[in-house]
Motif scaffolding. Structure first.
Motif, PDB file in Angstrom:
ATOM      1  N   ALA A 136    -110.987   1.892  75.388  1.00 39.94           N
ATOM      2  CA  ALA A 136    -112.149   1.010  75.295  1.00 39.94           C
ATOM      3  C   ALA A 136    -111.875  -0.335  75.958  1.00 39.94           C
ATOM      4  O   ALA A 136    -110.756  -0.844  75.916  1.00 39.94           O
ATOM      5  N   LEU A 137    -112.922  -0.873  76.575  1.00 41.81           N
ATOM      6  CA  LEU A 137    -112.806  -2.194  77.185  1.00 41.81           C
ATOM      7  C   LEU A 137    -112.614  -3.240  76.093  1.00 41.81           C
ATOM      8  O   LEU A 137    -113.204  -3.142  75.015  1.00 41.81           O
ATOM      9  N   ARG A 189    -126.784  -9.084  76.493  1.00 42.99           N
ATOM     10  CA  ARG A 189    -127.163  -8.914  75.093  1.00 42.99           C
ATOM     11  C   ARG A 189    -126.406  -7.772  74.428  1.00 42.99           C
ATOM     12  O   ARG A 189    -125.937  -7.898  73.304  1.00 42.99           O
ATOM     13  N   ILE A 190    -126.257  -6.648  75.120  1.00 40.36           N
ATOM     14  CA  ILE A 190    -125.670  -5.456  74.481  1.00 40.36           C
ATOM     15  C   ILE A 190    -124.165  -5.338  74.631  1.00 40.36           C
ATOM     16  O   ILE A 190    -123.497  -4.726  73.807  1.00 40.36           O
ATOM     17  N   MET A 191    -123.617  -5.912  75.694  1.00 42.02           N
ATOM     18  CA  MET A 191    -122.195  -5.705  75.974  1.00 42.02           C
ATOM     19  C   MET A 191    -121.293  -6.172  74.829  1.00 42.02           C
ATOM     20  O   MET A 191    -120.348  -5.463  74.483  1.00 42.02           O
ATOM     21  N   PRO A 192    -121.548  -7.322  74.183  1.00 39.27           N
ATOM     22  CA  PRO A 192    -120.676  -7.708  73.063  1.00 39.27           C
ATOM     23  C   PRO A 192    -120.669  -6.676  71.926  1.00 39.27           C
ATOM     24  O   PRO A 192    -119.629  -6.436  71.313  1.00 39.27           O
ATOM     25  N   GLN A 193    -121.812  -6.043  71.676  1.00 40.81           N
ATOM     26  CA  GLN A 193    -121.868  -5.011  70.636  1.00 40.81           C
ATOM     27  C   GLN A 193    -121.020  -3.802  71.018  1.00 40.81           C
ATOM     28  O   GLN A 193    -120.275  -3.263  70.191  1.00 40.81           O
ATOM     29  N   LEU A 194    -121.147  -3.378  72.263  1.00 40.76           N
ATOM     30  CA  LEU A 194    -120.393  -2.210  72.723  1.00 40.76           C
ATOM     31  C   LEU A 194    -118.894  -2.488  72.728  1.00 40.76           C
ATOM     32  O   LEU A 194    -118.097  -1.630  72.339  1.00 40.76           O
ATOM     33  N   ILE A 195    -118.508  -3.667  73.161  1.00 41.81           N
ATOM     34  CA  ILE A 195    -117.094  -4.047  73.177  1.00 41.81           C
ATOM     35  C   ILE A 195    -116.580  -4.131  71.742  1.00 41.81           C
ATOM     36  O   ILE A 195    -115.493  -3.643  71.430  1.00 41.81           O
ATOM     37  N   ARG A 214    -117.560  -2.568  69.073  1.00 42.51           N
ATOM     38  CA  ARG A 214    -117.421  -1.246  68.443  1.00 42.51           C
ATOM     39  C   ARG A 214    -116.379  -0.384  69.121  1.00 42.51           C
ATOM     40  O   ARG A 214    -116.096   0.715  68.653  1.00 42.51           O
ATOM     41  N   ARG A 215    -115.855  -0.857  70.256  1.00 45.16           N
ATOM     42  CA  ARG A 215    -114.839  -0.134  71.015  1.00 45.16           C
ATOM     43  C   ARG A 215    -115.293   1.273  71.422  1.00 45.16           C
ATOM     44  O   ARG A 215    -114.564   2.232  71.304  1.00 45.16           O
ATOM     45  N   VAL A 216    -116.525   1.362  71.911  1.00 49.51           N
ATOM     46  CA  VAL A 216    -117.043   2.670  72.324  1.00 49.51           C
ATOM     47  C   VAL A 216    -117.311   2.746  73.823  1.00 49.51           C
ATOM     48  O   VAL A 216    -117.719   3.789  74.316  1.00 49.51           O
ATOM     49  N   ILE A 217    -117.051   1.672  74.550  1.00 48.69           N
ATOM     50  CA  ILE A 217    -117.378   1.652  75.970  1.00 48.69           C
ATOM     51  C   ILE A 217    -116.097   1.570  76.805  1.00 48.69           C
ATOM     52  O   ILE A 217    -115.208   0.790  76.502  1.00 48.69           O
ATOM     53  N   THR A 218    -116.033   2.420  77.816  1.00 49.28           N
ATOM     54  CA  THR A 218    -114.891   2.418  78.738  1.00 49.28           C
ATOM     55  C   THR A 218    -115.410   2.150  80.150  1.00 49.28           C
ATOM     56  O   THR A 218    -116.620   2.128  80.379  1.00 49.28           O
TER      57      THR A 218
END
Length: 130
Positions: free
Chosen positions: A18-19, A39-45, A47-51
């Motif tokens: 994850a990023l 707006r969404i990137m901080p949430q994804l980072i 939760r550690r679900v985005i690579t």
């Protein structure tokens, strides 16, 4: 696979790759898409679900949201008149954005899936648990 598992998406889990930091939005995104990215990137980072491999899908989600917002701006500027052709584009963009949002846990239902993936609390005195 049993028939009861058809159509059930696996729960999202933190990814080992994850990023850890949000990348800047791609330059070619319009202002609405960039705003959605931020707006969404901080949430994804968080939760550690985005690579890195997922970034194209996130870009596509942001682009679709950008289309929806741009068309809505045009509609409002035209006195709220609805252009049937633009409405079709808006409808498809909104549907695509909704589908992509579900892939990344950006909808209430998909966030509930993420919560379901967390281990159950062992303090419960459930006589049926093994």
């Amino acid at each position: 696979m049993s028939i009861h598992e058809r159509g059930v998406k696996p729960p999202l889990k933190p990814d080992a790759d994850a990023l850890k930091k949000a990348p800047t939005p791609p330059r070619y995104l319009d202002r609405h898409a960039k705003a959605e990215w931020r707006r969404i990137m901080p949430q994804l980072i968080g939760r550690r679900v985005i690579t890195r491999a997922d970034l194209a899908g996130v870009e596509n989600y942001c682009i679709q949201i950008g289309y929806v917002r741009q068309i809505e701006e045009q509609r409002a500027a035209a006195g709220s008149a609805i252009d049937p052709k633009l409405f079709g584009v808006l409808n498809r963009a909104a549907q695509t954005a909704r589908q992509l949002a579900a892939e990344y846990g950006l909808s209430p239902t998909s966030r509930a899936r993420i919560g379901a993936a967390q281990p159950a609390d062992d303090d419960d005195d459930n006589p049926l648990s093994v």
